[in-house]
Design a protein around this motif. Structure first.
Motif, mmCIF file in Angstrom:
data_model
loop_
_atom_site.group_PDB
_atom_site.id
_atom_site.type_symbol
_atom_site.label_atom_id
_atom_site.label_comp_id
_atom_site.label_asym_id
_atom_site.label_seq_id
_atom_site.Cartn_x
_atom_site.Cartn_y
_atom_site.Cartn_z
ATOM 1 N N SER A 225 0.829 -1.199 0.000
ATOM 2 C CA SER A 225 0.000 0.000 0.000
ATOM 3 C C SER A 225 0.869 1.258 0.000
ATOM 4 N N GLN A 226 0.249 2.393 -0.265
ATOM 5 C CA GLN A 226 0.979 3.661 -0.222
ATOM 6 C C GLN A 226 1.356 4.038 1.207
ATOM 7 N N ALA A 227 0.645 3.493 2.169
ATOM 8 C CA ALA A 227 0.878 3.710 3.594
ATOM 9 C C ALA A 227 0.213 2.548 4.312
ATOM 10 N N PRO A 228 0.534 2.306 5.600
ATOM 11 C CA PRO A 228 -0.149 1.233 6.329
ATOM 12 C C PRO A 228 -1.664 1.419 6.291
ATOM 13 N N GLN A 229 -2.389 0.372 5.855
ATOM 14 C CA GLN A 229 -3.841 0.466 5.709
ATOM 15 C C GLN A 229 -4.592 -0.672 6.392
ATOM 16 N N GLY A 230 -3.887 -1.606 6.990
ATOM 17 C CA GLY A 230 -4.521 -2.807 7.505
ATOM 18 C C GLY A 230 -4.966 -2.704 8.945
ATOM 19 N N ALA A 231 -4.919 -3.845 9.628
ATOM 20 C CA ALA A 231 -5.428 -3.940 10.997
ATOM 21 C C ALA A 231 -4.759 -2.945 11.933
ATOM 22 N N SER A 232 -3.504 -2.614 11.660
ATOM 23 C CA SER A 232 -2.743 -1.801 12.610
ATOM 24 C C SER A 232 -3.186 -0.350 12.683
ATOM 25 N N ILE A 233 -3.922 0.140 11.677
ATOM 26 C CA ILE A 233 -4.448 1.503 11.793
ATOM 27 C C ILE A 233 -5.958 1.521 11.988
ATOM 28 N N ARG A 234 -6.591 0.357 11.939
ATOM 29 C CA ARG A 234 -8.047 0.295 12.080
ATOM 30 C C ARG A 234 -8.467 -0.043 13.512
ATOM 31 N N ASN A 235 -7.522 -0.096 14.417
ATOM 32 C CA ASN A 235 -7.792 -0.617 15.750
ATOM 33 C C ASN A 235 -7.970 0.492 16.779
ATOM 34 N N PHE A 236 -7.981 0.100 18.044
ATOM 35 C CA PHE A 236 -8.189 1.030 19.153
ATOM 36 C C PHE A 236 -6.889 1.654 19.655
ATOM 37 N N GLY A 237 -5.764 1.107 19.225
ATOM 38 C CA GLY A 237 -4.493 1.608 19.730
ATOM 39 C C GLY A 237 -4.242 1.267 21.182
ATOM 40 N N GLN A 238 -4.935 0.252 21.689
ATOM 41 C CA GLN A 238 -4.768 -0.120 23.093
ATOM 42 C C GLN A 238 -3.638 -1.141 23.227
ATOM 43 N N ALA A 239 -2.634 -0.796 23.996
ATOM 44 C CA ALA A 239 -1.541 -1.711 24.320
ATOM 45 C C ALA A 239 -1.757 -2.190 25.746
ATOM 46 N N LEU A 240 -2.500 -3.295 25.861
ATOM 47 C CA LEU A 240 -2.977 -3.756 27.171
ATOM 48 C C LEU A 240 -2.062 -4.822 27.750
ATOM 49 N N VAL A 241 -1.714 -4.645 29.006
ATOM 50 C CA VAL A 241 -1.083 -5.696 29.802
ATOM 51 C C VAL A 241 -2.150 -6.419 30.616
ATOM 52 N N THR A 242 -3.081 -5.660 31.163
ATOM 53 C CA THR A 242 -4.054 -6.198 32.119
ATOM 54 C C THR A 242 -4.863 -7.348 31.558
ATOM 55 N N GLY B 163 -7.146 -12.927 43.567
ATOM 56 C CA GLY B 163 -6.432 -14.140 43.199
ATOM 57 C C GLY B 163 -5.374 -13.943 42.132
ATOM 58 N N ARG B 164 -5.787 -14.046 40.886
ATOM 59 C CA ARG B 164 -4.828 -14.049 39.773
ATOM 60 C C ARG B 164 -3.971 -12.796 39.718
ATOM 61 N N ALA B 165 -4.550 -11.649 40.002
ATOM 62 C CA ALA B 165 -3.769 -10.413 39.929
ATOM 63 C C ALA B 165 -2.578 -10.461 40.881
ATOM 64 N N GLN B 166 -2.799 -10.995 42.076
ATOM 65 C CA GLN B 166 -1.711 -11.091 43.036
ATOM 66 C C GLN B 166 -0.733 -12.199 42.661
ATOM 67 N N GLU B 167 -1.264 -13.316 42.189
ATOM 68 C CA GLU B 167 -0.412 -14.451 41.848
ATOM 69 C C GLU B 167 0.504 -14.138 40.667
ATOM 70 N N GLN B 168 -0.019 -13.403 39.690
ATOM 71 C CA GLN B 168 0.721 -13.148 38.462
ATOM 72 C C GLN B 168 1.336 -11.751 38.392
ATOM 73 N N GLY B 169 1.080 -10.932 39.392
ATOM 74 C CA GLY B 169 1.697 -9.621 39.441
ATOM 75 C C GLY B 169 1.096 -8.573 38.524
ATOM 76 N N TYR B 170 -0.181 -8.720 38.163
ATOM 77 C CA TYR B 170 -0.850 -7.654 37.410
ATOM 78 C C TYR B 170 -0.929 -6.413 38.301
ATOM 79 N N ARG B 171 -0.572 -5.266 37.761
ATOM 80 C CA ARG B 171 -0.645 -4.021 38.529
ATOM 81 C C ARG B 171 -2.020 -3.378 38.294
ATOM 82 N N VAL B 172 -2.927 -3.621 39.212
ATOM 83 C CA VAL B 172 -4.298 -3.144 39.092
ATOM 84 C C VAL B 172 -4.785 -2.627 40.434
ATOM 85 N N GLU B 173 -5.844 -1.829 40.370
ATOM 86 C CA GLU B 173 -6.549 -1.429 41.580
ATOM 87 C C GLU B 173 -8.046 -1.415 41.272
#
Length: 386
Positions: A37-54, A107-117
């Motif tokens: 393409s002339q520029a990125p046109q696929g899934a990577s620009i059609r998304n929410f831009g969320q880089a989620l760890v949680t 449970g899981r958040a503490q066991e796996q170290g997810y940083r949440v509140e």
């Protein structure tokens, strides 16, 4: 040496392709990227831009998301990206959704170290001047980040070209790859290593090798909208519906009560694979979605009934009426043998595919690990838990 010779040639300028190009360039490799393409046109620009760890399932995906988080911070600063680092808010709308979030935190958040509140009571009321008090609770994912993909990807391309000398060949279709020889509409390239990041296109390149993965395609309906009553949102937003989709939550015993409730009260949400996500843009708008339809191929037609469901969910969650500015169809590769595949397709040729819509969350880490493995610096990334 031919002008088309390089150490690493990457096919595809979506987030996976750019991740591999960056990883190679950081190591001093001569890198070229071909994009049809002339520029990125696929899934990577059609998304929410969320880089989620949680939301990532414990194991390889969580590890990759954590690695990608640090890489996003580094790349964001270097390339001047408008990267929101305030985290995500996952809102519980019902007793069942609240019960799952409480169980996850205990449970899981503490066991796996997810940083949440978990925000309830006064903490929930204090969010955005009480805009979200009609919910029962909110899970604040502290490590989650978000950016505006359609602006961020061109910025990354510019940064890689300017700061690292990566050569981009846009409007260039790669016809075939054989060893270190890459035949394209812009001529023949020779590369020591070739990485194919061709998204959900399973036919143009390496069709026989990719067929063994039995990948599918997922189509989703998405919107860009503006709230009539402005909300200066700084977080990525999810609802308890996401708890039956994302691996961090979906296998918990409490998730079944949410599924039962959906089937009883709004079965169309399960039928169309709908779970609400909303992401702010730098321009005071929101990216809203999405639905999920899977198959070997997808049709081009969006259903208005699905858009209405998304709008109703978003208006309830965000506490205001929306004006829709754009509608589009997202498409990404889905349902392979795991969440991603790294395939030695031929001598000197590696294919890297996502089988979920989580490329923004894990792509930078996946690119870093794949290039490291190519250079003998580490083990090949695998979607299987150790």
């Amino acid at each position: 040496m031919s002008q088309h010779d390089c150490d690493l040639l990457v096919v595809g300028a979506g987030i996976l392709g750019l991740a591999h190009a960056w990883a190679g360039a950081r190591r001093g490799l001569r890198v070229k990227v071909c994009e049809r393409s002339q520029a990125p046109q696929g899934a990577s620009i059609r998304n929410f831009g969320q880089a989620l760890v949680t939301g990532q399932a414990p194991g390889p995906m969580l590890d990759l998301a954590r690695q990608s988080r640090g890489l996003w911070a580094e790349l964001g600063q270097a390339a001047g990206l408008q990267l929101k680092q305030q985290g995500s808010l996952l809102f519980a709308r019902s007793e069942a959704e609240q019960a799952l979030l409480e169980a996850f935190c205990a449970g899981r958040a503490q066991e796996q170290g997810y940083r949440v509140e978990l925000l309830r009571g006064a903490a929930l009321q204090g969010l955005y001047d009480g805009r979200f008090t009609h919910h029962r609770a909110a899970l604040h994912g502290l490590d989650d980040q978000q950016l505006y993909s359609r602006e961020a990807l061109p910025q990354i391309v510019d940064y890689l070209a300017r700061a690292h000398g990566v050569q981009f060949h846009f409007s260039t279709l790669v016809r075939d790859v054989e060893g270190g020889r890459v035949n394209t509409t812009a001529g023949t390239f020779r590369a020591t290593r070739v990485v194919v990041c061709s998204g959900h296109d399973y036919q143009t390149l390496l069709a026989e090798q990719l067929a063994v993965l039995q990948p599918q395609v997922c189509a989703l309906q998405m919107l860009r909208a503006r709230l009539q009553r402005p909300l200066a949102l700084q977080h990525a937003v999810l609802t308890g519906l996401s708890c039956v989709h994302y691996g961090a939550f979906a296998d918990l015993p409490e998730a079944e009560a949410i599924r039962v409730q959906i089937r009883r009260e709004q079965p169309e949400l399960e039928t169309h694979g709908i779970h609400l996500l909303a992401s702010p843009t730098p321009h005071g708008e929101l990216i809203i979605g999405d639905s999920h339809v899977y198959g070997g191929d997808v049709g081009p037609f969006n259903a208005e009934a699905i858009d209405r469901l998304l709008i109703e969910l978003a208006e309830h969650t965000l506490g205001g009426k929306l004006e829709v500015l754009e509608r589009w169809q997202g498409v990404y590769g889905a349902r392979g043998p795991g969440p991603f595949s790294v395939l030695a397709a031929a001598e000197g040729v590696t294919a890297v595919l996502m089988h979920t819509g989580l490329g923004m969350s894990v792509g930078l880490g996946l690119g870093e690990r794949t290039v490291a493995a190519l250079l003998g610096e580490g083990a090949w990334p695998t979607a299987q838990a150790a």
